[in-house]
Design an enzyme around this catalytic site. Structure first.
Site, PDB file in Angstrom:
ATOM      1  N   GLN A 111       4.046   2.618  10.710  1.00  0.00           N
ATOM      2  CA  GLN A 111       3.099   3.604  10.196  1.00  0.00           C
ATOM      3  C   GLN A 111       3.451   5.025  10.639  1.00  0.00           C
ATOM      4  O   GLN A 111       3.208   5.985   9.908  1.00  0.00           O
ATOM      5  CB  GLN A 111       1.695   3.223  10.699  1.00  0.00           C
ATOM      6  CG  GLN A 111       0.560   3.873   9.943  1.00  0.00           C
ATOM      7  CD  GLN A 111       0.193   3.146   8.657  1.00  0.00           C
ATOM      8  OE1 GLN A 111       0.077   1.933   8.643  1.00  0.00           O
ATOM      9  NE2 GLN A 111       0.022   3.883   7.580  1.00  0.00           N
ATOM     10  N   LYS A 126      -2.587   1.264  14.110  1.00  0.00           N
ATOM     11  CA  LYS A 126      -2.913   0.067  13.327  1.00  0.00           C
ATOM     12  C   LYS A 126      -3.829  -0.817  14.161  1.00  0.00           C
ATOM     13  O   LYS A 126      -3.828  -0.711  15.393  1.00  0.00           O
ATOM     14  CB  LYS A 126      -1.626  -0.701  12.982  1.00  0.00           C
ATOM     15  CG  LYS A 126      -1.769  -1.659  11.820  1.00  0.00           C
ATOM     16  CD  LYS A 126      -1.628  -0.989  10.454  1.00  0.00           C
ATOM     17  CE  LYS A 126      -1.955  -1.943   9.338  1.00  0.00           C
ATOM     18  NZ  LYS A 126      -1.653  -1.372   8.012  1.00  0.00           N
ATOM     19  N   ASP A 166      -6.469  -3.175   5.123  1.00  0.00           N
ATOM     20  CA  ASP A 166      -5.151  -3.813   5.019  1.00  0.00           C
ATOM     21  C   ASP A 166      -5.466  -5.248   4.588  1.00  0.00           C
ATOM     22  O   ASP A 166      -6.547  -5.492   4.012  1.00  0.00           O
ATOM     23  CB  ASP A 166      -4.414  -3.753   6.372  1.00  0.00           C
ATOM     24  CG  ASP A 166      -2.939  -4.182   6.276  1.00  0.00           C
ATOM     25  OD1 ASP A 166      -2.107  -3.371   5.866  1.00  0.00           O
ATOM     26  OD2 ASP A 166      -2.623  -5.359   6.590  1.00  0.00           O
ATOM     27  N   THR A 210      -1.994   2.233  -3.280  1.00  0.00           N
ATOM     28  CA  THR A 210      -0.782   1.626  -2.714  1.00  0.00           C
ATOM     29  C   THR A 210       0.059   0.984  -3.821  1.00  0.00           C
ATOM     30  O   THR A 210       1.276   1.210  -3.902  1.00  0.00           O
ATOM     31  CB  THR A 210      -1.144   0.595  -1.625  1.00  0.00           C
ATOM     32  OG1 THR A 210      -2.026   1.216  -0.688  1.00  0.00           O
ATOM     33  CG2 THR A 210       0.089   0.106  -0.906  1.00  0.00           C
TER      34      THR A 210
END
Ligand code: NDP
Length: 445
Positions: A111, A126, A166, A210
């Protein structure tokens, strides 16, 4: 690998035993960075790599909750605040039974570079839990999210650390998490989480970002060979948020998307995936792909097996890490693969990447190709900070510009370092130099 970097890498691996995915992510990045250190010996002197590999902060906590039968359940929660050189820690939360520290660290490490490539002011982090939302009622998911946030709230904030979704964390979970944060802090701090609902501080295009971004990046790669999505035969893995929106965008650009998967099997639909039906089954009913195949005439369902057995000219892995190995890569290449854009994080093993690169397949690594999600999260933060909300068209235009910009940054960095078309090298060096420069400027912290 450069011998100086290999020594650092070995020390990092020894300091973090048993974290296979983190080791893999570190090794892949280090393999690209030799030439940068020839040009910038100051990075070595300032121990930038050693510092980058050590998270600024790692939080592990107990998450107790009660299931619908009244039984006490205990899960483990994680937040790894990896690097804040460019801005507040930013990165999603993953709820999946496979989650452990090594997965959170690999994702957090990736990330850092991804966020740098977007050009937005966001650091890397994360988190997540080994909680499995599958098969849980809404009430159970809510109680879990409330307990998770009851610890997490003290570590996050719009200027500190901004989580998002996520795997296993979508709009429903972000809603419960935000509600509990608001309740505990007595603040309507919109910028503390992204992926919020559109009526309470979310951004249009964030759910699509995304998948859309992955396709836009892949389209830019195809253009370098005079091609586009028009007429391509596309196979996508996964059937979650990233996969569904990648399918929709690829179809909108004229491709035939003929297969997708979940963790139980895959579906082949030569007429092209029916996106409305897929959304109904997966997003509304939270069902399985098997249900899609049963309701869609002409589609076939293969229990187990690998979706990469289906031949394609473009592949978009959008499920999870290490889902595509060297053998699958070789099959795809034999079957005529032209390009691959990683919608998931690190879905291709190192063997697979080597096969694609050797065969001259256009290969877009996740930290570049799937950066549209976090970039649009940063756009959501911008809208929250200015108490504004933008139109779908404007936000999608911003996303497109960002993805074209990331492609350009990766391609021009690869050119500059003498390896044209190597997007892995371009993404790793492009992201690293930006973070390393900022770390140097900010002193030894
Ligand atoms: P979702 O939970 O919405 O969907 C995940 C999909 O992948 C599901 O179809 C799931 O199948 C499948 N899957 C998950 N784990 C496995 C596994 N171990 N084996 C096989 N299939 C699996 O997650 P997202 O779509 O949000 O995330 C997908 C990938 O994209 C992840 O790698 C994530 O890190 C990455 N990503 C996501 C971003 C986002 O904005 N959401 C941003 C950038 C990257 P099943 O339904 O059977 O569980």
């Amino acid at each position: 690998m450069d011998a100086r970097l290999e020594a650092i890498r070995d020390t990092v691996l020894a300091r973090n035993p048993g974290e296979a995915e983190f080791h893999q992510a570190i090794t892949e990045v280090f393999e690209s960075l030799g030439p940068v250190h020839d040009r910038h010996p100051e990075f070595l002197e300032a121990a930038i790599l050693e510092r980058l590999c050590e998270p600024e902060r790692q939080i592990i906590f107990r998450v107790p909750w009660t299931d619908d039968a009244g039984r006490v359940q205990i899960n483990r929660g994680f937040r790894v605040e990896f690097n804040s050189a460019l801005g507040p820690y930013k990165g999603g939360l993953r709820f999946h039974p496979s989650v452990y520290l090594g997965i959170v660290k690999f994702l957090g490490f990736e990330q850092i570079f991804k966020n740098a490539l977007t050009g937005m002011p966001i650091g890397g982090g994360k988190g997540g839990s080994d909680f499995d939302p599958r098969g849980r009622s809404d009430a159970e998911v809510m109680r879990f999210c409330q307990s998770f946030m009851t610890e997490l709230y003290r570590h996050i904030g719009e200027y500190t650390d901004v989580p998002a979704g996520d795997i296993g964390v979508g709009g429903r979970e972000i809603g419960y998490l935000f509600g509990q944060y608001k309740r505990i802090t007595n603040r309507y701090e919109s910028g503390v989480l992204t992926g919020k609902g559109i009526s309470w501080g979310g951004s249009l295009v964030r759910p699509e970002a995304t998948g859309f971004g992955t396709v836009i990046f892949t389209q830019e790669m195809l253009k370098t060979r005079g091609a586009s999505f028009e007429g391509q035969r596309v196979v996508v893995s996964g059937s979650g948020n990233v996969a569904i929106n990648a399918i929709a965008k690829a179809q909108a650009l004229g491709a035939a998307v003929v297969a997708c998967s979940d963790s139980s099997g895959y579906v082949v639909d030569e007429a092209g995936i029916d996106i409305a039906l897929l959304r109904d089954v997966k997003e509304v009913e939270r069902g399985r792909l098997k249900d899609y195949a049963e309701r869609r005439g002409g589609a076939s369902y293969v229990e187990g097996g690998s979706v990469w057995d289906v031949n394609a000219t473009v592949a978009l892995p959008c499920a999870t890490q290490n889902e595509l190995d060297g053998d699958a890569a070789a099959r795809l290449v034999r079957n005529g693969l032209l390009a691959l854009g990683e919608g998931a994080n690190m879905p291709s093993t190192r063997d697979a990447v080597a096969v694609f690169q050797e065969a001259g397949v256009l290969f877009g690594p996740g930290k570049a190709a799937n950066a549209g999600g976090v970039a649009t999260s940063a756009l959501e933060m911008q809208q929250n900070a200015s108490r504004d909300s933008w139109s779908f068209e404007h936000t999608e235009e911003r996303l497109t510009d960002i993805m074209v910009g990331i492609h350009h940054r990766c391609a021009s960095t690869a050119d500059e370092y003498g390896d044209p078309g190597n997007y892995v090298l371009g993404a790793n060096i492009g992201g690293f130099v930006k973070v390393a420069d900022a770390m140097l400027a900010q002193g030894l912290i």
